[in-house]
Design a protein around this motif. Structure first.
Motif, short mmCIF file in Angstrom:
data_model
loop_
_atom_site.label_atom_id
_atom_site.label_comp_id
_atom_site.label_asym_id
_atom_site.label_seq_id
_atom_site.Cartn_x
_atom_site.Cartn_y
_atom_site.Cartn_z
N VAL A 128 -24.98 62.06 -2.62
CA VAL A 128 -24.91 61.10 -3.72
C VAL A 128 -25.60 60.39 -4.56
CG1 VAL A 128 -22.73 60.88 -2.79
CG2 VAL A 128 -24.13 58.64 -2.23
N VAL A 129 -25.64 59.72 -5.70
CA VAL A 129 -26.94 59.10 -6.95
C VAL A 129 -26.02 57.67 -6.79
CG1 VAL A 129 -28.17 58.12 -8.28
CG2 VAL A 129 -28.23 60.56 -6.97
N TYR A 130 -25.93 56.17 -6.62
CA TYR A 130 -25.51 55.33 -7.26
C TYR A 130 -25.89 55.22 -8.59
CZ TYR A 130 -24.39 53.65 -2.86
OH TYR A 130 -23.66 54.00 -1.52
N ALA A 131 -24.52 55.34 -9.74
CA ALA A 131 -24.89 55.23 -10.83
C ALA A 131 -25.05 53.89 -11.62
CB ALA A 131 -23.90 56.37 -11.86
N ASP A 132 -24.01 52.62 -11.30
CA ASP A 132 -23.59 51.67 -11.63
C ASP A 132 -23.21 50.99 -10.45
OD1 ASP A 132 -23.08 49.41 -13.03
OD2 ASP A 132 -21.63 50.82 -14.75
N LYS A 133 -23.20 49.71 -10.40
CA LYS A 133 -23.26 49.01 -9.88
C LYS A 133 -22.55 47.18 -10.35
CE LYS A 133 -24.91 45.80 -5.41
NZ LYS A 133 -26.25 46.12 -5.13
N VAL A 134 -21.80 46.49 -9.93
CA VAL A 134 -20.67 45.74 -9.74
C VAL A 134 -20.24 44.35 -9.10
CG1 VAL A 134 -18.84 44.47 -11.38
CG2 VAL A 134 -19.92 46.33 -12.29
N GLU A 135 -21.42 43.33 -8.71
CA GLU A 135 -20.96 42.77 -7.47
C GLU A 135 -21.08 41.29 -7.75
OE1 GLU A 135 -24.45 42.89 -5.52
OE2 GLU A 135 -25.71 42.69 -6.93
N ASN A 136 -20.15 40.14 -7.12
CA ASN A 136 -19.92 38.89 -6.52
C ASN A 136 -21.31 38.37 -6.58
OD1 ASN A 136 -18.87 36.70 -7.28
ND2 ASN A 136 -17.15 36.62 -5.86
N THR A 137 -21.61 38.06 -7.51
CA THR A 137 -23.33 37.39 -7.12
C THR A 137 -23.17 35.51 -5.80
OG1 THR A 137 -23.23 36.07 -9.27
CG2 THR A 137 -24.33 37.55 -9.51
N ALA A 138 -21.95 35.45 -5.82
CA ALA A 138 -21.43 34.52 -5.02
C ALA A 138 -21.14 35.14 -3.84
CB ALA A 138 -20.22 33.09 -5.61
N THR A 139 -21.10 36.47 -4.13
CA THR A 139 -21.43 36.52 -2.55
C THR A 139 -22.25 37.30 -1.94
OG1 THR A 139 -19.99 38.54 -2.96
CG2 THR A 139 -18.69 37.24 -2.83
N VAL A 140 -22.25 37.70 -0.71
CA VAL A 140 -23.51 38.27 -0.17
C VAL A 140 -23.66 39.65 -0.73
CG1 VAL A 140 -24.75 39.62 2.19
CG2 VAL A 140 -23.19 37.25 2.23
N SER A 152 -27.84 48.31 -1.61
CA SER A 152 -27.67 49.25 -2.52
C SER A 152 -28.10 49.05 -3.85
CB SER A 152 -25.75 49.74 -2.98
OG SER A 152 -25.25 48.72 -3.01
N ARG A 153 -28.84 49.72 -4.71
CA ARG A 153 -28.92 49.44 -6.29
C ARG A 153 -28.83 51.20 -7.15
NH1 ARG A 153 -33.78 52.42 -6.44
NH2 ARG A 153 -34.57 53.10 -3.95
N ILE A 154 -28.79 50.69 -8.43
CA ILE A 154 -28.02 52.20 -9.29
C ILE A 154 -29.86 52.52 -8.92
CG2 ILE A 154 -28.43 52.51 -11.40
CD1 ILE A 154 -26.88 50.09 -12.21
N GLY A 155 -29.62 54.37 -8.33
CA GLY A 155 -31.02 55.46 -8.37
C GLY A 155 -30.89 55.50 -7.36
N ALA A 156 -30.40 54.79 -6.02
CA ALA A 156 -30.29 55.33 -5.10
C ALA A 156 -30.06 55.94 -4.64
CB ALA A 156 -29.95 53.97 -4.09
N ARG A 157 -30.69 57.09 -3.44
CA ARG A 157 -29.46 58.12 -2.69
C ARG A 157 -29.39 57.84 -1.36
NH1 ARG A 157 -31.13 62.87 -6.42
NH2 ARG A 157 -30.05 63.67 -4.90
N MET A 158 -28.01 58.62 -1.41
CA MET A 158 -27.56 58.61 -0.37
C MET A 158 -26.69 60.70 0.94
SD MET A 158 -27.84 55.61 1.62
CE MET A 158 -29.04 54.07 1.28
N PRO A 159 -27.52 60.47 1.89
CA PRO A 159 -26.66 61.56 2.10
C PRO A 159 -24.95 61.68 2.29
CG PRO A 159 -28.10 61.47 3.84
CD PRO A 159 -28.18 60.31 2.68
N ALA A 160 -24.44 62.62 0.91
CA ALA A 160 -22.88 62.75 1.42
C ALA A 160 -21.94 61.91 2.46
CB ALA A 160 -22.17 63.69 -0.28
N HIS A 161 -22.63 63.02 2.92
CA HIS A 161 -20.89 63.27 4.22
C HIS A 161 -21.82 62.20 4.68
CE1 HIS A 161 -25.47 63.44 6.82
NE2 HIS A 161 -24.24 62.83 7.76
#
Length: 283
Positions: A138-150, A154-163
């Motif tokens: 899987v490849v992260y295409a977009d990310k929205v996070e609350n900057t007030a929390t930790v 993860s980062r856009i463009g990063a890859r991870m095994p799908a399973h």
């Protein structure tokens, strides 16, 4: 001072003179709505119906046959409708396909999903992702996070095994079975103590995901992170992505994950709907 002279010879003050084009505009508006209703009537017919007769169209739209024929003529000329010479039945024309394809070409997955991700982040107060599948990763295409929390790692463009990710499992659960076979053949390599490594357990997990509509990663990809994800479908009802809510396990207990599951599934369904999905192959 002389009193104003009232209008004579049929003249009227400009603000009181009825517009001669008003009835014409109303008639055109009614005709347009009826023509669009004809298109919609033909569009929703079953694929195996072989088209609709003029009588069927007239009855569905609520007009007589001569009006239905008059309204359909410019649609045929524009290629939006086609009338078979032998049977006289109506179906969508090739221009309807071109119009639909032009609409689809303008759709961008990230831009369509973005407002839904932002709204989901605000409601959950957790990081939200849009993820696509490339190969067996899987490849992260977009990310929205609350900057007030930790912040999540993860980062856009990063890859991870799908399973070992919720987003990956959500996509695999609705993908052709041979893709799961490829994943299992490659191996379910663990990175935490809770990563699923047994092929039969993994297959049962995908069955569960299909049945309930969302996937869970209970610290399977990162030892302190939980995630819940749901699949996104395109206009062909093919799975093309997944959206997720992720947080540290300390901020996202297992009970909360199960509560968020249906909400994430609803948002994913809304994104799918914006992409033209009809829900035909989602079970």
């Amino acid at each position: 001072m002389n009193a104003p002279v009232p209008p004579t010879n049929g003249d009227q003050p400009e603000q009181q003179r009825p517009s001669p084009t008003a009835p014409r505009q109303r008639n055109a508006s009614v005709s347009l709505r009826r023509a669009l209703a004809i298109l919609e009537t033909v569009r929703v017919q079953p694929p195996d119906a072989g088209g609709l007769t003029l009588t069927q169209i007239a009855e569905a739209v609520g007009v007589n046959k001569s009006t239905a024929l008059r309204l359909s003529t410019p649609l045929i000329e524009a290629g939006l409708l086609h009338r078979a010479r032998d049977s006289g039945r109506f179906r969508l024309g090739s221009a309807a396909l071109a119009l639909g394809q032009a609409y689809l070409d303008q759709l961008d997955l990230r831009s369509v999903a973005a407002p839904h991700l932002r709204a989901l982040m605000r409601r959950t107060d957790h990081t939200c992702h849009l993820v696509v599948l490339e190969g067996l990763d899987v490849v992260y295409a977009d990310k929205v996070e609350n900057t007030a929390t930790v912040r999540m790692a993860s980062r856009i463009g990063a890859r991870m095994p799908a399973h070992r990710t919720a987003v990956g499992k959500a996509i695999l659960a609705h993908s052709p079975p041979d893709l799961t076979d490829d994943v299992l053949q490659t191996g379910l390599w663990p990175v935490t103590g809770t990563t699923i490594t047994d092929p039969e357990v993994f297959r049962r997990e995908l069955d569960t995901i299909r049945a309930r509509g969302y996937a869970i990663d209970d610290r399977e990809n990162e030892p302190e992170v939980r995630c819940v994800a749901a699949p996104v479908f395109d206009h062909n009802d093919d799975v093309i992505a997944a959206i997720s809510v992720s947080a540290l396990a300390s901020r996202l207990p297992a009970t909360r994950v199960r509560e968020l599951g249906p909400e994430v599934a609803r948002v994913a369904a809304a994104v799918s709907g914006d992409l033209g999905a009809r829900g035909g192959n989602h079970s």
